[in-house]
Structures are given as C-alpha cells and as structure tokens.
Scaffold this motif. Structure first.
Motif, PDB file in Angstrom:
ATOM      1  N   ALA A  29       0.853  -1.182   0.000  1.00  0.00           N
ATOM      2  CA  ALA A  29       0.000   0.000   0.000  1.00  0.00           C
ATOM      3  C   ALA A  29       0.888   1.230   0.000  1.00  0.00           C
ATOM      4  O   ALA A  29       1.625   1.485   0.943  1.00  0.00           O
ATOM      5  N   LEU A  30       0.826   2.014  -1.063  1.00  0.00           N
ATOM      6  CA  LEU A  30       1.654   3.201  -1.177  1.00  0.00           C
ATOM      7  C   LEU A  30       0.857   4.427  -0.777  1.00  0.00           C
ATOM      8  O   LEU A  30      -0.360   4.467  -0.883  1.00  0.00           O
ATOM      9  N   SER A  31       1.576   5.455  -0.349  1.00  0.00           N
ATOM     10  CA  SER A  31       0.927   6.668   0.109  1.00  0.00           C
ATOM     11  C   SER A  31       0.331   7.446  -1.045  1.00  0.00           C
ATOM     12  O   SER A  31       0.735   7.328  -2.187  1.00  0.00           O
ATOM     13  N   ALA A  32      -0.674   8.275  -0.733  1.00  0.00           N
ATOM     14  CA  ALA A  32      -1.283   9.135  -1.746  1.00  0.00           C
ATOM     15  C   ALA A  32      -0.273  10.180  -2.180  1.00  0.00           C
ATOM     16  O   ALA A  32       0.525  10.661  -1.384  1.00  0.00           O
ATOM     17  N   VAL A  33      -0.284  10.504  -3.452  1.00  0.00           N
ATOM     18  CA  VAL A  33       0.672  11.486  -3.956  1.00  0.00           C
ATOM     19  C   VAL A  33      -0.047  12.587  -4.695  1.00  0.00           C
ATOM     20  O   VAL A  33      -0.982  12.356  -5.438  1.00  0.00           O
ATOM     21  N   ALA A  34       0.365  13.813  -4.474  1.00  0.00           N
ATOM     22  CA  ALA A  34      -0.235  14.948  -5.163  1.00  0.00           C
ATOM     23  C   ALA A  34       0.422  15.143  -6.517  1.00  0.00           C
ATOM     24  O   ALA A  34      -0.236  15.426  -7.500  1.00  0.00           O
ATOM     25  N   ALA A  35       1.729  15.000  -6.580  1.00  0.00           N
ATOM     26  CA  ALA A  35       2.454  15.131  -7.845  1.00  0.00           C
ATOM     27  C   ALA A  35       3.836  14.535  -7.664  1.00  0.00           C
ATOM     28  O   ALA A  35       4.650  15.074  -6.935  1.00  0.00           O
ATOM     29  N   VAL A  36       4.053  13.400  -8.269  1.00  0.00           N
ATOM     30  CA  VAL A  36       5.344  12.738  -8.134  1.00  0.00           C
ATOM     31  C   VAL A  36       6.395  13.531  -8.885  1.00  0.00           C
ATOM     32  O   VAL A  36       6.221  13.859 -10.052  1.00  0.00           O
ATOM     33  N   PRO A  37       7.504  13.863  -8.246  1.00  0.00           N
ATOM     34  CA  PRO A  37       8.543  14.628  -8.937  1.00  0.00           C
ATOM     35  C   PRO A  37       9.209  13.807 -10.021  1.00  0.00           C
ATOM     36  O   PRO A  37       9.181  12.583 -10.001  1.00  0.00           O
ATOM     37  N   GLU A  38       9.794  14.483 -10.978  1.00  0.00           N
ATOM     38  CA  GLU A  38      10.539  13.794 -12.024  1.00  0.00           C
ATOM     39  C   GLU A  38      11.847  14.533 -12.259  1.00  0.00           C
ATOM     40  O   GLU A  38      12.083  15.621 -11.733  1.00  0.00           O
ATOM     41  N   GLY A  39      12.696  13.917 -13.063  1.00  0.00           N
ATOM     42  CA  GLY A  39      14.035  14.447 -13.248  1.00  0.00           C
ATOM     43  C   GLY A  39      14.084  15.855 -13.798  1.00  0.00           C
ATOM     44  O   GLY A  39      14.942  16.655 -13.414  1.00  0.00           O
ATOM     45  N   ALA A  40      13.160  16.190 -14.703  1.00  0.00           N
ATOM     46  CA  ALA A  40      13.166  17.528 -15.289  1.00  0.00           C
ATOM     47  C   ALA A  40      12.956  18.585 -14.220  1.00  0.00           C
ATOM     48  O   ALA A  40      13.472  19.696 -14.308  1.00  0.00           O
ATOM     49  N   ILE A 259      17.343   9.405 -12.834  1.00  0.00           N
ATOM     50  CA  ILE A 259      17.119   8.071 -13.390  1.00  0.00           C
ATOM     51  C   ILE A 259      16.169   7.266 -12.514  1.00  0.00           C
ATOM     52  O   ILE A 259      15.225   6.621 -12.993  1.00  0.00           O
ATOM     53  N   TRP A 260      16.388   7.321 -11.220  1.00  0.00           N
ATOM     54  CA  TRP A 260      15.569   6.509 -10.319  1.00  0.00           C
ATOM     55  C   TRP A 260      14.159   7.063 -10.131  1.00  0.00           C
ATOM     56  O   TRP A 260      13.235   6.310  -9.796  1.00  0.00           O
ATOM     57  N   LEU A 261      13.961   8.345 -10.360  1.00  0.00           N
ATOM     58  CA  LEU A 261      12.600   8.869 -10.391  1.00  0.00           C
ATOM     59  C   LEU A 261      11.836   8.252 -11.559  1.00  0.00           C
ATOM     60  O   LEU A 261      10.653   7.915 -11.437  1.00  0.00           O
ATOM     61  N   ARG A 262      12.508   8.099 -12.697  1.00  0.00           N
ATOM     62  CA  ARG A 262      11.883   7.444 -13.845  1.00  0.00           C
ATOM     63  C   ARG A 262      11.611   5.974 -13.549  1.00  0.00           C
ATOM     64  O   ARG A 262      10.538   5.441 -13.854  1.00  0.00           O
ATOM     65  N   ILE A 263      12.592   5.304 -12.953  1.00  0.00           N
ATOM     66  CA  ILE A 263      12.418   3.893 -12.622  1.00  0.00           C
ATOM     67  C   ILE A 263      11.265   3.701 -11.641  1.00  0.00           C
ATOM     68  O   ILE A 263      10.448   2.783 -11.788  1.00  0.00           O
ATOM     69  N   ALA A 264      11.174   4.578 -10.649  1.00  0.00           N
ATOM     70  CA  ALA A 264      10.105   4.475  -9.658  1.00  0.00           C
ATOM     71  C   ALA A 264       8.733   4.585 -10.314  1.00  0.00           C
ATOM     72  O   ALA A 264       7.818   3.805 -10.011  1.00  0.00           O
TER      73      ALA A 264
END
Length: 366
Positions: A29-40, A259-264
């Motif tokens: 069970a993962l936490s609610a997210v408002a906006a997952v960050p990304e590399g950009a 890179i790991w933000l993309r992988i996640a």
C-alpha cells in the motif's frame, strides 16, 4: 491501466491525490501522492556546496496551472481581498495553520549532525561523496554535493535495462524472447561475442548478477542515440557526455536520482514488463543500501556499483524504497575504491551515509 504517460510522468487527470498499489508477490500500500517529482523538475533544484541541504522538487506543470488559477481568482475576488486577509489573521490567532506555499524542510540538528558525521568519515579518507534522498509524496528532499560526477561503475546498469525495456520492448521494437549476441567480458574491458541468449536473460543477468558482458551486450545491441534521448528525457542535461564517457560513465547523485525517479514511476506501472524490472531490481545479489536498511521493513529496488581499478574507482548505488506506506528515491555516490564485500571500508561508508540519510526521512514528510 497505467496512471503514467509514456514519459513516466503522472497523467494530467491524476495529478491530484491518488492511491497507488504495487504487487510483487505481496501487496504494497503506497501513500497518496499529489504530484510525483521527475528528473526535469529535479534538474531545477539549486544545490548548496559543502553542506547537507534540503529542497522541494515541484511539478512545474502543476505549479503553472495553480499560478494561473490563483491569478484568475485574484482578479475575480479583488473586492473580497480585505475580508480574506482578516479571515487568515483570525485563523492564525485561533491557532489554525495558515496555508503556505511549498518550502524546503528544516532538518533537526540531530539528523544534520548524523548525516554530516557519516559523510565526513568517508571524506577523511579522501573520498568524494554525493547524496540525494527524496520523499516522493511531498517532493521534499535532502542532498549533498549533488553535482559531483563520480565513476558510477555498475550502478549505471539500472538505467540501461530500463531504457531498453521502455524504448524497445514496450514499443514492440524488441522481444524478450528473441536472442541477441552476448559473450564474455575480456581482460581489456570489452565484450567478446561468443554466443546469443534471450533478451530477458541478458537484462536479468545485468541487474541481478551485475554481469558486465550482458550489460555491454545491451550497449552494443541497441542504439546509442536512443540511449542519449532516453537519459535526456529523464532530466539529465549532459546525457550525450554520459553515454560517451566509457561504457561505465561518471555521473552525479542528481543524475542518479533523475534516473531513479523514472524507474520508480515505471515500477508503479501495472504492465508485465515494469513488474519484471521490479522483480530484478528487488533481487540484487549485492546491495549496500539493502544492507543499511535491512531492519527498516522496507522493499528496496536498487542497483549497486563498485570498482577498485586506479582511475575508475567507485562505490555507488541508486534505489527506489517503499517503507511504511511511503516512497523514496535514495542515491549515494562515492569515488572510493571498493569490492563487493559488505565489510569493505568504502561499502561501510556508503552504508553509514545511506542509513543516516534515511533515518531523517520523517523530517521530509511535511
């Protein structure tokens, strides 16, 4: 159905809080997210030199939309601004929290000292250290020396395998069951082709067993230009330099986190290929971060790298960690000579840095 677009970014309609689940034998069970960050977005974070610092990675698209809405609201409600100010003052007087924009968290003195102590222990041995930890729910993070390029050794294999999956297998340009050339890693550090094997086996060996020959097979079997394009899409500014800087490039903790933000985000996908990647990254034969967090009850997807050759020394690791219903990206890069031995001094340094940083995760929760 995936909640992410082809670039690994949350689809616009689901950037509001959502509950996500990832199933790898057990349900997480993962936490609610408002906006997952990304590399950009991470690429825009300003680093502070010589000290542990905190930051917030903000979704630029979401922020622009919010700014536009706020501007429109200000125009429409100018006549009521005075009463709004009074209401805000009244709330503060009553002890209610005032609404504020995202701000970088403040680490406790205890956490800052613990992280600094772990880093200093490595630096006293002449080691350069890079560190990034990001809470994917809040976008808040901490970092140290995030832009120092360090020999990444085998840690880079995670990006290579994910690139091939997303750019070739997912698009139908390659099949997991098709055989591709592979072979042995010769004494000159090059691939000597001696056989062929299914693409799925090549990718698994590159991650789980950290096999150099199978990793090099991927680099040779697929387009270098495509790899550059994929890395750039992760938010890495000097992607071309990274690809051309030997088969095992130097890169920074910031690049590693991109890179790991993309992988996640890819691992969260419900596709069969994404879950295959997750199974490989959670089955690594050697992981210093796994060793450091072994008592945290965390699920860890990771790829470590180590090397002791003069001029190409490194002890590094990138990871996506799920712990207590929250998600993190944790990357540690050091340029110390290292062997795949948990008692190796460089490995123990990385373990200590990872443990100290992860112990401060509660202070990034907002």
């Amino acid at each position: 159905m995936s909640l992410f677009g082809t670039n690994g970014r949350l689809m616009p309609k689901v950037r509001s809080a959502v509950a996500l689940a990832c199933t790898l034998g057990v349900s997480l069970a993962l936490s609610a997210v408002a906006a997952v960050p990304e590399g950009a977005d991470l690429a825009k974070v300003k680093a502070q030199k010589g000290a542990v610092f905190t930051f917030v990675v903000e979704d630029e698209d979401a922020k622009a939309s919010e700014d536009a809405e706020e501007s429109a609201a200000e125009t429409d409600s100018s006549s009521t601004s005075d009463s709004a100010d009074e209401d805000a003052k009244a709330s503060e007087a009553a002890g209610e929290p005032a609404i504020a924009s995202s701000a970088a968290p403040t680490l406790s003195t205890e956490s800052e000292k613990a992280i600094t102590k772990a880093i200093s222990a490595a630096e006293k041995r002449g080691t350069n250290v890079g560190l990034v930890l990001i809470d994917l729910t809040t976008g808040a993070g901490l970092g140290y020396n995030v832009d120092k390029n360090i020999f990444g050794a085998s840690s880079v294999k995670a990006s290579c395998v994910t690139w091939v999956l997303q750019s070739y297998v997912d698009t139908g340009k390659a099949r997991l069951t098709k055989e591709y050339p592979s072979g042995i890693y010769n004494s000159q550090g090059y691939l000597t082709v001696t056989s062929s094997k299914p693409l799925q086996d090549i990718m698994r060996n590159a991650l789980v067993k950290s096999d150099n020959a199978d990793y090099l097979a991927l680099r040779e079997d697929f387009s270098e230009k495509s790899y550059v394009k994929w890395l750039a899409s992760c938010g890495i500014d000097d992607a071309e330099r990274m690809v051309q800087d030997t088969d095992f490039p130097h890169y920074s903790a910031r690049d590693c986190a991109c890179i790991w933000l993309r992988i996640a985000s890819y691992i969260r996908d419900d596709s069969e290929n994404a879950q295959l990647l997750a199974s490989w990254l959670s089955d690594a034969e050697f992981s210093n971060i796994g060793k450091a967090l072994k008592n945290q009850g965390a699920t860890i997807y990771c790829k470590a790298g180590w090397n002791a050759d003069v001029g190409y020394q490194g002890c590094c690791e990138g990871s996506y960690v799920v712990c207590d219903g929250r998600e993190y990206v944790l990357c540690v890069m050091t340029d110390a000579a290292a062997y795949a031995d948990y008692d190796d001094p460089a490995c123990k340094d990385l373990q200590a840095i990872a443990a100290a940083a992860f112990a401060a995760r509660g202070e990034l929760a907002g």
